[in-house]
Design an enzyme around this catalytic site. Structure first.
Site, mmCIF file in Angstrom:
data_model
loop_
_atom_site.group_PDB
_atom_site.id
_atom_site.type_symbol
_atom_site.label_atom_id
_atom_site.label_comp_id
_atom_site.label_asym_id
_atom_site.label_seq_id
_atom_site.Cartn_x
_atom_site.Cartn_y
_atom_site.Cartn_z
ATOM 1 N N ALA A 1 1.476 -12.950 2.409
ATOM 2 C CA ALA A 1 2.358 -12.637 3.537
ATOM 3 C C ALA A 1 2.011 -11.313 4.196
ATOM 4 O O ALA A 1 2.620 -10.959 5.203
ATOM 5 C CB ALA A 1 3.819 -12.613 3.075
ATOM 6 N N ALA A 2 1.056 -10.574 3.653
ATOM 7 C CA ALA A 2 0.701 -9.282 4.242
ATOM 8 C C ALA A 2 0.047 -9.486 5.595
ATOM 9 O O ALA A 2 -0.760 -10.401 5.778
ATOM 10 C CB ALA A 2 -0.243 -8.524 3.310
ATOM 11 N N GLY A 3 0.404 -8.629 6.535
ATOM 12 C CA GLY A 3 -0.195 -8.750 7.852
ATOM 13 C C GLY A 3 0.103 -7.556 8.725
ATOM 14 O O GLY A 3 1.120 -6.887 8.556
ATOM 15 N N TYR B 1 -4.955 -11.008 16.266
ATOM 16 C CA TYR B 1 -3.906 -11.487 15.368
ATOM 17 C C TYR B 1 -3.874 -13.013 15.327
ATOM 18 O O TYR B 1 -3.811 -13.621 14.255
ATOM 19 C CB TYR B 1 -2.561 -10.935 15.825
ATOM 20 C CG TYR B 1 -1.420 -11.261 14.904
ATOM 21 C CD1 TYR B 1 -1.260 -10.575 13.715
ATOM 22 C CD2 TYR B 1 -0.496 -12.252 15.229
ATOM 23 C CE1 TYR B 1 -0.221 -10.865 12.853
ATOM 24 C CE2 TYR B 1 0.548 -12.547 14.387
ATOM 25 C CZ TYR B 1 0.686 -11.856 13.192
ATOM 26 O OH TYR B 1 1.716 -12.156 12.341
ATOM 27 N N ARG C 1 0.808 -1.212 0.000
ATOM 28 C CA ARG C 1 0.000 0.000 0.000
ATOM 29 C C ARG C 1 0.847 1.271 0.000
ATOM 30 O O ARG C 1 0.309 2.376 -0.021
ATOM 31 C CB ARG C 1 -0.934 0.012 1.216
ATOM 32 C CG ARG C 1 -0.229 -0.018 2.547
ATOM 33 C CD ARG C 1 -1.221 0.073 3.699
ATOM 34 N NE ARG C 1 -0.537 0.022 4.978
ATOM 35 C CZ ARG C 1 -0.356 -1.102 5.680
ATOM 36 N NH1 ARG C 1 -0.825 -2.235 5.212
ATOM 37 N NH2 ARG C 1 0.272 -1.077 6.825
ATOM 38 N N THR D 1 14.244 -10.526 13.075
ATOM 39 C CA THR D 1 13.945 -9.260 12.412
ATOM 40 C C THR D 1 14.468 -8.150 13.310
ATOM 41 O O THR D 1 14.771 -8.372 14.484
ATOM 42 C CB THR D 1 12.421 -9.074 12.219
ATOM 43 O OG1 THR D 1 11.820 -8.841 13.490
ATOM 44 C CG2 THR D 1 11.789 -10.287 11.544
#
Length: 348
Positions: free
Chosen positions: A174-176, A253, A99, A292
């Site tokens: 994989a978007a989240g 989630y 986005r 990460t």
């Protein structure tokens, strides 16, 4: 971006890329740390190194030669690592969906550096790249395409999405997003945002792939091995260990990621029963703690305690998850295959 979808090809121009990419303010990692962080919060830099004792030895075998792959949430973290690996495995095209135009552009530039998928150029404009490129560079053009759109609002640009899906062989959801808070204090708008992005978005992109496949069934390619069998299409849903193992501050989630597993199972059955000669496989990856930059939020004591709980005594590497995605994408018997990548934590 209601009712609007933008698609363009990326041509890389040499530039310095910052090793840190900040996420939207509303995307906050749950304090449980389980799963990969929401894709909008994940990042894999070109200087990323595997965790200590990690056996990460990826060698390309061109297993995705000729495949077109679409990855939602592909601008960072696991989504980005999957895009990188798919290009290394010979994918003819990788479409990144996001986005934010800036994040998409940044991801495309980093992929160009890491994979060499794009030719060098002094021109940093979009569109009509093929017309300007030398003839011997055309084979590298359009390998990375950028799709600007919000999957949480995919219903508003479904027609355009289905059109772009007509050439897609592998879809990676994989978007989240995640907003950490206990349920009594959770804002209803935040709950809705999480469910719409993580679950409904994946459902709508999967729907678009199935509808596009029905329309273009006559164009199914034979597999690269030349055996005359139609190559299947594949949906890969990135779930989370939180879908299976409880945590605090991530109820919406966890529910959304558990929903992905239910969707994976149902799609595997429904696609076979209703699509006749079209083969669409449905699979899922269930990551645990993945390295990460957000892991830096943990104190040394918390990190040590968490690693002590994991039988392998380390966090995972995004490229290890990408390796699993390649397996699911190219193995023609992998259907309703759910791969746990948690270092053994689910056994504890």
């Amino acid at each position: 971006m209601p009712g609007r979808l933008l698609l363009w090809s990326w041509q890389w121009a040499p530039r310095r890329v910052s090793p840190i990419h900040r996420s939207p303010a509303f995307s906050v990692r749950p304090r449980t740390g389980l799963d990969t962080l929401p894709s909008s919060r994940r990042f894999l830099s070109s200087a990323h190194t595997p965790p200590e004792n990690a056996a990460v030895a990826f060698q390309s075998a061109d297993r995705l030669s000729g495949r077109t792959c679409m990855i939602t949430g592909g601008t960072s973290g696991i989504g980005f690592a999957i895009a990188e690996r798919f290009l290394q495995e010979g994918a003819s095209s990788v479409i990144l969906v996001g986005r934010s135009q800036k994040r998409l552009q940044d991801a495309a530039g980093r992929l160009g550096v890491l994979t060499g998928a794009l030719p060098n150029s002094d021109n940093n404009n979009f569109g009509q790249v093929a017309a300007r490129a030398p003839e011997d560079d055309t084979q590298n053009l359009n390998k990375i395409r950028l799709l600007l759109g919000d999957v949480s609002d995919a219903g508003s640009w479904m027609r355009e999405l289905e059109k772009e899906m007509s050439s897609v062989d592998v879809l990676v959801n994989a978007a989240g997003v995640s907003i950490s808070n206990i349920l009594p204090r959770s804002d209803p708008e935040h709950i809705s945002q999480i469910l719409r992005t993580n679950l409904e978005g994946a459902m709508l992109t999967s729907r678009a792939l199935m509808r596009a496949s029905i329309r273009s069934r006559a164009r199914n390619r034979t597999d690269a091995a030349g055996e005359g069998k139609p190559s299947s299409k594949c949906i890969i849903n990135v779930s989370s260990l939180l879908a299976l193992k409880g945590g605090t501050g991530a109820v919406p989630y966890a529910a959304s990621k558990a929903g992905l597993l239910g969707m994976t199972r149902s799609l595997a059955v429904e696609a076979a029963a209703s699509l006749k000669d079209i083969v669409i496989r449905s699979n899922a990856i269930v990551p645990g703690y993945i390295e990460t930059p957000m892991i830096a939020d943990f104190t040394p004591g918390e990190t040590g305690r968490l690693k002590d709980l994991i039988p392998l005594h380390r966090f995972g590497d995004p490229r290890e998850v990408a390796d699993a995605a390649v397996f699911l994408a190219q193995n023609e018997y992998a259907n309703n295959c759910v791969l746990n990548l948690d270092g053994g934590l689910s056994a504890v």
